[in-house]
Design an enzyme around this catalytic site. Sequence first.
Site, PDB file in Angstrom:
ATOM      1  N   GLU A 137       6.003 -15.139 -11.375  1.00  0.00           N
ATOM      2  CA  GLU A 137       5.359 -13.932 -10.865  1.00  0.00           C
ATOM      3  C   GLU A 137       4.859 -13.007 -11.970  1.00  0.00           C
ATOM      4  O   GLU A 137       3.890 -12.289 -11.766  1.00  0.00           O
ATOM      5  CB  GLU A 137       6.230 -13.180  -9.852  1.00  0.00           C
ATOM      6  CG  GLU A 137       7.485 -12.578 -10.381  1.00  0.00           C
ATOM      7  CD  GLU A 137       8.337 -11.958  -9.284  1.00  0.00           C
ATOM      8  OE1 GLU A 137       7.793 -11.428  -8.311  1.00  0.00           O
ATOM      9  OE2 GLU A 137       9.572 -12.004  -9.411  1.00  0.00           O
ATOM     10  N   GLU A 169      15.521 -18.536  -8.673  1.00  0.00           N
ATOM     11  CA  GLU A 169      15.220 -17.153  -9.044  1.00  0.00           C
ATOM     12  C   GLU A 169      14.594 -17.094 -10.447  1.00  0.00           C
ATOM     13  O   GLU A 169      13.649 -16.347 -10.678  1.00  0.00           O
ATOM     14  CB  GLU A 169      16.512 -16.326  -8.951  1.00  0.00           C
ATOM     15  CG  GLU A 169      16.398 -14.876  -9.359  1.00  0.00           C
ATOM     16  CD  GLU A 169      15.355 -14.077  -8.602  1.00  0.00           C
ATOM     17  OE1 GLU A 169      14.810 -14.560  -7.589  1.00  0.00           O
ATOM     18  OE2 GLU A 169      15.039 -12.963  -9.062  1.00  0.00           O
ATOM     19  N   ARG A 189       3.471  -0.323  -5.315  1.00  0.00           N
ATOM     20  CA  ARG A 189       3.405  -0.959  -3.994  1.00  0.00           C
ATOM     21  C   ARG A 189       2.077  -1.683  -3.762  1.00  0.00           C
ATOM     22  O   ARG A 189       1.922  -2.415  -2.784  1.00  0.00           O
ATOM     23  CB  ARG A 189       3.590   0.087  -2.902  1.00  0.00           C
ATOM     24  CG  ARG A 189       4.954   0.721  -2.917  1.00  0.00           C
ATOM     25  CD  ARG A 189       5.016   1.800  -1.870  1.00  0.00           C
ATOM     26  NE  ARG A 189       4.748   1.269  -0.550  1.00  0.00           N
ATOM     27  CZ  ARG A 189       5.668   0.798   0.270  1.00  0.00           C
ATOM     28  NH1 ARG A 189       6.922   0.799  -0.095  1.00  0.00           N
ATOM     29  NH2 ARG A 189       5.343   0.332   1.448  1.00  0.00           N
ATOM     30  N   TRP A 203      -3.090  -2.570  -1.455  1.00  0.00           N
ATOM     31  CA  TRP A 203      -2.859  -3.986  -1.718  1.00  0.00           C
ATOM     32  C   TRP A 203      -3.637  -4.713  -0.622  1.00  0.00           C
ATOM     33  O   TRP A 203      -3.296  -4.612   0.556  1.00  0.00           O
ATOM     34  CB  TRP A 203      -1.375  -4.305  -1.637  1.00  0.00           C
ATOM     35  CG  TRP A 203      -1.042  -5.703  -2.043  1.00  0.00           C
ATOM     36  CD1 TRP A 203      -0.871  -6.159  -3.315  1.00  0.00           C
ATOM     37  CD2 TRP A 203      -0.821  -6.826  -1.190  1.00  0.00           C
ATOM     38  NE1 TRP A 203      -0.561  -7.501  -3.291  1.00  0.00           N
ATOM     39  CE2 TRP A 203      -0.531  -7.938  -2.004  1.00  0.00           C
ATOM     40  CE3 TRP A 203      -0.859  -7.008   0.195  1.00  0.00           C
ATOM     41  CZ2 TRP A 203      -0.264  -9.209  -1.495  1.00  0.00           C
ATOM     42  CZ3 TRP A 203      -0.598  -8.265   0.711  1.00  0.00           C
ATOM     43  CH2 TRP A 203      -0.305  -9.348  -0.136  1.00  0.00           C
ATOM     44  N   LYS A 251      10.899 -15.586 -11.207  1.00  0.00           N
ATOM     45  CA  LYS A 251      10.666 -14.500 -12.174  1.00  0.00           C
ATOM     46  C   LYS A 251       9.558 -14.910 -13.129  1.00  0.00           C
ATOM     47  O   LYS A 251       8.643 -14.142 -13.390  1.00  0.00           O
ATOM     48  CB  LYS A 251      11.930 -14.177 -12.993  1.00  0.00           C
ATOM     49  CG  LYS A 251      13.015 -13.408 -12.309  1.00  0.00           C
ATOM     50  CD  LYS A 251      12.697 -11.972 -12.011  1.00  0.00           C
ATOM     51  CE  LYS A 251      12.066 -11.802 -10.658  1.00  0.00           C
ATOM     52  NZ  LYS A 251      12.862 -11.731  -9.500  1.00  0.00           N
ATOM     53  N   LYS A 277       5.201  -4.329  -4.332  1.00  0.00           N
ATOM     54  CA  LYS A 277       6.648  -4.191  -4.307  1.00  0.00           C
ATOM     55  C   LYS A 277       7.226  -4.405  -2.914  1.00  0.00           C
ATOM     56  O   LYS A 277       8.309  -4.924  -2.765  1.00  0.00           O
ATOM     57  CB  LYS A 277       7.018  -2.801  -4.833  1.00  0.00           C
ATOM     58  CG  LYS A 277       8.518  -2.572  -4.996  1.00  0.00           C
ATOM     59  CD  LYS A 277       9.089  -3.408  -6.118  1.00  0.00           C
ATOM     60  CE  LYS A 277      10.586  -3.368  -6.191  1.00  0.00           C
ATOM     61  NZ  LYS A 277      11.142  -4.516  -6.918  1.00  0.00           N
ATOM     62  N   CYS A 290       0.838  -1.197   0.000  1.00  0.00           N
ATOM     63  CA  CYS A 290       0.000   0.000   0.000  1.00  0.00           C
ATOM     64  C   CYS A 290       0.878   1.253   0.000  1.00  0.00           C
ATOM     65  O   CYS A 290       2.060   1.196   0.324  1.00  0.00           O
ATOM     66  CB  CYS A 290      -0.943   0.081   1.187  1.00  0.00           C
ATOM     67  SG  CYS A 290      -1.947  -1.373   1.427  1.00  0.00           S
ATOM     68  N   HIS A 303      14.968 -37.988  -7.935  1.00  0.00           N
ATOM     69  CA  HIS A 303      14.394 -38.435  -6.656  1.00  0.00           C
ATOM     70  C   HIS A 303      12.907 -38.122  -6.563  1.00  0.00           C
ATOM     71  O   HIS A 303      12.353 -38.011  -5.472  1.00  0.00           O
ATOM     72  CB  HIS A 303      15.160 -37.801  -5.493  1.00  0.00           C
ATOM     73  CG  HIS A 303      16.601 -38.206  -5.473  1.00  0.00           C
ATOM     74  ND1 HIS A 303      17.008 -39.478  -5.136  1.00  0.00           N
ATOM     75  CD2 HIS A 303      17.726 -37.528  -5.819  1.00  0.00           C
ATOM     76  CE1 HIS A 303      18.323 -39.564  -5.243  1.00  0.00           C
ATOM     77  NE2 HIS A 303      18.784 -38.396  -5.664  1.00  0.00           N
ATOM     78  N   ASN A 361      -1.526   2.307   6.230  1.00  0.00           N
ATOM     79  CA  ASN A 361      -0.676   1.198   5.747  1.00  0.00           C
ATOM     80  C   ASN A 361      -0.399   0.285   6.923  1.00  0.00           C
ATOM     81  O   ASN A 361      -0.201   0.782   8.034  1.00  0.00           O
ATOM     82  CB  ASN A 361       0.684   1.711   5.283  1.00  0.00           C
ATOM     83  CG  ASN A 361       0.659   2.211   3.860  1.00  0.00           C
ATOM     84  OD1 ASN A 361      -0.372   2.154   3.201  1.00  0.00           O
ATOM     85  ND2 ASN A 361       1.783   2.713   3.409  1.00  0.00           N
ATOM     86  N   GLY A 362      -0.282  -1.008   6.666  1.00  0.00           N
ATOM     87  CA  GLY A 362       0.071  -1.935   7.746  1.00  0.00           C
ATOM     88  C   GLY A 362      -1.148  -2.697   8.222  1.00  0.00           C
ATOM     89  O   GLY A 362      -2.125  -2.857   7.485  1.00  0.00           O
TER      90      GLY A 362
HETATM   91  C1  F6R Z   1      10.380 -11.068  -6.482  1.00  0.00           C
HETATM   92  C2  F6R Z   1      10.471 -10.119  -5.384  1.00  0.00           C
HETATM   93  C3  F6R Z   1      10.136 -10.585  -4.016  1.00  0.00           C
HETATM   94  C4  F6R Z   1      11.000  -9.862  -2.979  1.00  0.00           C
HETATM   95  C5  F6R Z   1      10.543 -10.225  -1.558  1.00  0.00           C
HETATM   96  C6  F6R Z   1      11.430  -9.590  -0.511  1.00  0.00           C
HETATM   97  O1  F6R Z   1      10.743 -10.505  -7.703  1.00  0.00           O
HETATM   98  O2  F6R Z   1      10.775  -8.965  -5.585  1.00  0.00           O
HETATM   99  O3  F6R Z   1      10.244 -11.960  -3.905  1.00  0.00           O
HETATM  100  O4  F6R Z   1      12.334 -10.233  -3.171  1.00  0.00           O
HETATM  101  O5  F6R Z   1       9.230  -9.798  -1.385  1.00  0.00           O
HETATM  102  O6  F6R Z   1      11.451  -8.213  -0.641  1.00  0.00           O
HETATM  103  P1  F6R Z   1      12.632  -7.345  -0.068  1.00  0.00           P
HETATM  104  O7  F6R Z   1      13.868  -7.693  -0.804  1.00  0.00           O
HETATM  105  O8  F6R Z   1      12.210  -5.925  -0.302  1.00  0.00           O
HETATM  106  O9  F6R Z   1      12.756  -7.680   1.397  1.00  0.00           O
END
Ligand code: F6R
Length: 610
Positions: free
Chosen positions: A493, A486, A27, A80, A490, A605, A2, A509, A104-105
């Site tokens: 998501e 990773e 966000r 969000w 990617k 984000k 948010c 396995h 927020n929160g």
């Molecule tokens: C994926 C992504 C998330 C963040 C995770 C942690 O592309 O961005 O998996 O890596 O939410 O976020 P941070 O690094 O901000 O603690």
Amino acid sequence: MCGIVGYIGKKDINKILLDGLKELEYRGYDSAGIATMSDGEFKEYKAVGKIKNLEKKIYQTSETKNNTDKSSTGIGHTRWATHGKPTELNAHPHLGDYSYVVHNGIIENYKELKDELIQVGKKFVSQTDTEVIVHLFEYYFDKLNDSKKAFDATISRLQGAYSILLITQAQPDKIYFIKLGSPLAIATCSDGEYYIASSQSPLIGLANSVTYLEDGISGVVYENKVEFFEKNKRVTNDIKWQDLPISKLSAQKDGFRFFMEKETYEQSSVIVDTMMGRIKDDEIVFDEFDSDFLKNIDGVLISACGTSYHAGLTGSYLFERLSKIRTQVEVASEFRYKQPLLSNKTLFIAISQSGETADTIEALKMAKKAGLKTVVVCNVDNSSMTRVADVTILLRAGIEKGVASTKAFSTQVTVLWMLSLYIGKQIKTISNKLLKSEIKALRETPKYLIIDENIHQKCQRLSKRYLHGDGFFFIGRDVFYPLSLEGALKLKEISYIHAQGYPAGEMKHGPIALADEKLFTIALMPKGLLYEKTKSNVQELIARDSVVLSISPISFKLADDFIKTKDSEHYMHEFFEMLVVLQLFSMEVAIRLGNDVDMPRNLAKSVTVE
Ligand code: F6R
């Protein structure tokens, strides 16, 4: 999660709030809303989905077109969803009878408060935890007839982590605020106007001086003045104001289709910034550490979430291999509740792009409380984690706007690689010869992140073939295993296709049972690390009809498709080059599917809820 904005002044308030929300949209973008007050009259606009829907609504109403010359007060929010679906009713700002709130929160005790307020006749219209705040405020205001006292009484009842803005017709020329565990900044400019936001990006270009509030600070913003309080006592001296950057240029797309694409292309130059001043001749230098900080350390514990966790896992291979120090990596949301056994000889490293991820903050606090020395590897200065950790190592990646993290990951891995060398030197476990050759490899790394247009075009072409099927396995060994995690993250998501990262040697396995012509395998086959072993694992999948895309400097005829990466002496160069291929590949698949690459569904984000 948010985003919050607020403004008091004579400029066009709708525009200021909307522009601010656009900066924060990454966000959270389930819904958005603003509430403004001019001449004692409230206006409210809310819309489900992205900010452009809200903008349309605001400018459809002709009277909202021009709003200058009068003083106005306003707050806005992009959401969000945590409690309740993304509907207009659940969108912020939430209205009581004569006040609005954005938040927020999370308010953890909202259920008890809601029951209490219902009993005194308050009517709730949303499913959110936020709505209790505005009703509680009005409940106290009706009793106390003083908005400051009512706000204080309200926040004294809230449990959880939050930042809140509240405006009320009872005192129309003020915004009340509180920050506790969720970021909030207040900024001003020479006109004396005040801007409030949950991160600095909406403030850049509007204001020139900013304060990032500490936890527990509340207050009131008026036109031309702001007052700060802590536990009801006025605070002045402890509030630190600092200059705000004046240019928004670095936050724009620069002609790329998506921020993710721009940020992928930027990686080669940002890791130069990450290394700047930290490599001197044949030494790694981290001025961030005091000379005896690492004394007596006999282990490393890394904790993080998502992509940052994958960076941590990569780091664990480097720490054990290069600095010969025992290293453990924990997903922060698991670590916090497993009642871990902690030794104060362990160095705790939190990794976070945002510095605001709730689980990682808690893991960091736990480690600190248990007496461990703590370090945060982070991209956002003045974030919550940087304030908790003993030492902050900044990534220097610049603002990362794409929800799918790219340059934060490459800079995190670069910092961890440098840290593994630095620690090895401090605890005398690395030879000068190895240190020298690793530093040479580090210095050469940026060129492996330069994007080869032929590879990008190949990813574009391949994205057509790899749209269908039952799902993906990304496989690799050693550091290419976290890289496969990773790559899979990617892809899922932003393309919403099921993908899983797996250690190449583990496929037999169990997961190999899934292999058939509808299973796609992305095989990371570096020349410099366990090539033959990985090749055997890939052959096992090919024998069972899986469609294989091999990424390697060595041509592999049995694979259905092949992306040729550069030959290099060092496996970490191959790591970074393959990283870029995986980022481009998932982005091109998502683009071909017509998805919003920068704002994928259901994500945000910065994840400030656990
Ligand atoms: C994926 C992504 C998330 C963040 C995770 C942690 O592309 O961005 O998996 O890596 O939410 O976020 P941070 O690094 O901000 O603690």
